[in-house]
Design a protein around this motif. Structure first.
Motif, short mmCIF file in Angstrom:
data_model
loop_
_atom_site.label_atom_id
_atom_site.label_comp_id
_atom_site.label_asym_id
_atom_site.label_seq_id
_atom_site.Cartn_x
_atom_site.Cartn_y
_atom_site.Cartn_z
N GLU A 1 -18.06 78.55 -37.66
CA GLU A 1 -16.94 79.00 -37.07
C GLU A 1 -16.72 80.30 -36.99
N MET B 1 -18.48 66.82 -39.13
CA MET B 1 -17.71 66.77 -37.82
C MET B 1 -16.32 66.66 -37.69
N GLU C 1 -14.56 69.25 -39.73
CA GLU C 1 -14.09 70.66 -40.01
C GLU C 1 -14.93 71.80 -38.81
N VAL C 2 -15.84 71.23 -38.29
CA VAL C 2 -16.37 72.17 -37.01
C VAL C 2 -15.74 71.76 -36.02
N ASP C 3 -15.07 72.87 -35.22
CA ASP C 3 -14.13 72.80 -34.37
C ASP C 3 -14.88 73.05 -33.02
N SER C 4 -15.73 72.18 -32.49
CA SER C 4 -16.61 72.32 -31.34
C SER C 4 -16.36 71.16 -30.47
N ALA C 5 -16.67 71.38 -29.43
CA ALA C 5 -16.39 70.23 -28.15
C ALA C 5 -17.36 69.07 -28.59
N ILE C 6 -18.40 69.41 -29.07
CA ILE C 6 -19.58 68.27 -29.44
C ILE C 6 -19.77 68.50 -30.75
N VAL C 7 -19.85 67.75 -31.66
CA VAL C 7 -20.29 67.82 -32.99
C VAL C 7 -21.20 66.38 -33.34
N ARG D 1 -13.15 69.15 -22.10
CA ARG D 1 -13.81 69.77 -23.00
C ARG D 1 -15.11 68.92 -23.15
#
Lengths: 428, 428
Positions: free
Chosen positions: B345, B367, B369-375, B405
């Motif tokens: 992050e 999956m 908590e990670v604020d990404s387009a693809i986890v 996204r």
């Protein structure tokens, strides 16, 4: 002014204050993203309790706003005014939002790939939502609650006329957050009437603001749309059309027209222009226009409309571009369905447009070719509303083409991410 | 320069030329919106035929570009180069896109209201899509075809290095449109190398451009993101992380790491930072880093990584922020899952991040908590690709939170509208 200076920490500090609010909101949003849905719902119920217990304080604050706001027109004054019923409605609305299903974590799509990967598209909060509004103090509770329910932090900038009411309502939301251990910066109120605060929000608060929602008059929305460096959910105007087709049912046409124009004239879903198919003009125009005129609605029309009733005054080209938001309508005859679509595409604002017809093929063509957020068949345009759509409230109505279009409810306050699950797959 | 002036109609006319392209594209888009899906598919097949028949002309044009572009580096030269195989692949890709299901007119949601209204959310084209790209001439065909398939008009602005190749490919698309009677302005090529053309697109062509897709290096994307007055689908960088958890399977970790880093180092889904749980560092780090180092990948690491293999050099703070796009990786040990999420992050770009673990709870936490387009879980990060997701191609990958996204495929090139059907309902 002394009070203002105190809140601002000196006017020169507005950018620093606003950036601090942005950072705190971003941190609070991460906590919200990991909070259980039940905790968020409890915060909303606690906030509703706080509103009920604080009714006297909220009404006092509102009286102070009304006393200070001397040059407001009657409509703005009405929007600003709270009474015990309106405060109760605010509390109930918070509870209603708590009751809605959680919009975060929904599986929006899922697909299995031939290599054994499973991919899910799952809804996530948008992030930090900025709301800039004018005199309606209940927006504080509605917008803050819808953002909270969808896991978003919000930064609320109320109108300067409603500053005391807004603060009193915001204090109740903060009590709700605090009671369940959520960070109070999850719903932040901009503590300044200073105009620079809006400029800082338009600039995006160093990347700590993900979307802006302006709620208010056309000047506010136009400024936000022109200057914002972040996405905006809004509509500039609702230049709504009602087209009465050759195959329209006359009774439905009259009832829908009267309701679409006059149920409330100041809402964005109110119809502003009536289009009538040439074939029905002679038989139907006097009845339709008469129904409006008899109820005190002014009509500005083309030559055919003027012939239909002596009370109609001639329309100028400007009338086809005017959102009256008042008991006024423009009316004209069109040669056919294509001409109606052309008129709407030329003059409309892509908000809501409706056809009245018993011809399903004509309805299908109209609904395919009119490029508006909401296209309707045989129903009042005043149904253009998130509550009426079953969204359980809306933070606004958008006419943009990206992300949120039409009523912006909880679902539109969410983004998404992809979850990809494998068992050691590598890409050839 | 004479040729250029001729195309521009004089450099001073660039704004007028661009605005004319915008108006023509908007009109063409309305025609596309009403065209049957079969017509659009036939246009794509006709374009593929035209590409095959024009192979010699396309290769000639490409040779001219290569001859004129003397100061390109080897990677850019490779991206610019076409051969008979690549031309065949372009034609096949057009046919593949024609085969995909039509993304327009899909019912995305539908609900019946207690008052008898039925409401449908139905997919519509976005409108006019601007694509600004650099030396890859095949983007012309891919982007133009994906936009056409989704009912969007496109305005393509290729790199000045690939101007002849781009024109030759665009001519084939135009032949496809023309063969089925669709307006050729549905896929417009900006007929100028003039830099002002990009500025006009960034300004939105008088409202005739709905979204911009930059395809190219970081400088191009950064400029478009900073200056565009319309929404942008893009990612600035892919600072992709692979986290090897306490409960990781060692074989999977090694295979996924090597593939994620080295399958292709220049793609946005290539991993740039390796994070390893403290508990596994001693046992696993030498093996993981050795696998990369033995294959010619440089490793910049923290103290633990440096101890694990003498070939590792110390990482600076800048390394954690660097997208190498090369055979280089940064590596460090983290105390636990929380520390891994914190690192991602703090330093990540919200593109794609992966956990390797056999612990499903740890995977779920990562999956969420990670604020990404693809986890991802237990899969190579190089699967971050619209084709691999089953989207049948992509026009890019986006890291914004609005609308699109992750991979931007046909579905993301669509907007939506609401269709409301009644039987005369008015609102109480």
């Amino acid at each position: 002014m002394d009070g203002l200076r105190e809140q601002d920490g000196g006017a020169g500090d507005v950018p620093a204050v606003m950036r601090g609010i942005g950072r705190a909101a971003r941190l609070a949003q991460r906590a919200l993203a990991n909070a259980p849905a039940e905790t968020i719902d409890r915060a909303l119920v606690e906030a509703a309790d706080a509103v009920r217990r604080s009714t006297a304080a909220i009404l006092d604050a509102n009286a102070r706003d009304l006393a200070e706001a001397r040059d407001l027109g009657p409509a703005a004054r009405d929007r600003l005014t709270l009474d015990a019923d309106r405060v109760r409605a605010v509390a109930r609305s918070l509870e209603d939002i708590a009751e809605l299903p959680c919009p975060v974590g929904r599986i929006l799509a899922s697909f299995d790939r031939p290599n054994g990967l499973t991919i899910e598209r799952v809804s996530t909060p948008l992030g930090v939502v900025g709301v800039i509004y004018e005199s309606r103090p209940n927006v504080t509770a509605d917008a803050g609650a819808l953002c909270l329910k969808s896991g978003n932090a919000s930064i609320l900038r109320g109108g300067s006329d409603s500053v005391h009411s807004t603060r009193a309502l915001h204090a109740c939301l903060v009590r709700g957050l605090d009671a369940v251990g959520l960070p109070v910066a999850a719903i932040s109120l901009v503590p300044t009437r200073h105009r620079d605060a809006v400029g800082e929000m338009l600039a995006g608060l160093d990347g700590n603001l993900d979307v802006l929602v302006p709620r208010g008059g056309k000047a506010l929305v136009a400024r936000v749309q022109a200057e914002a460096r972040v996405p905006v959910f809004a509509h500039l105007e609702g230049l709504v059309h009602l087209y009465v087709d050759a195959a329209a049912d006359a009774d439905k046409a009259e009832a829908i027209l009267v309701n679409s124009k006059l149920r409330r004239t100041g809402v964005c879903g109110a119809v502003e222009t009536l289009l009538v198919h040439e074939k029905r003009a002679e038989a139907l125009l006097p009845r339709l226009l008469g129904a409006l005129l008899d109820r005190g609605c002014a009509v500005r029309g083309d030559a055919a409309a003027c012939r239909a009733d002596p009370r109609v005054t001639p329309a100028s080209d400007e009338d086809w571009r005017t959102e009256y938001l008042d008991a006024v309508i423009s009316a004209r005859v069109v040669a056919d369905l294509d001409a109606a679509v052309d008129h709407i595409e030329s003059y409309g604002s892509h908000h809501t447009d409706c056809i009245v017809t018993e011809d399903l093929q004509a309805a299908a063509t109209f609904m395919a070719e009119v490029d508006s957020a909401i296209v309707m068949h045989n129903a009042s345009t005043q149904f253009a509303d998130g509550g009426e759509f079953g969204f359980g409230g809306e933070i606004g109505i958008a006419t943009g083409r990206m992300h949120a279009r039409g009523p912006v409810g909880l679902e539109q306050l969410c983004s998404f991410k992809y979850r990809v699950r494998g068992d050691g797959q590598t890409r050839p």
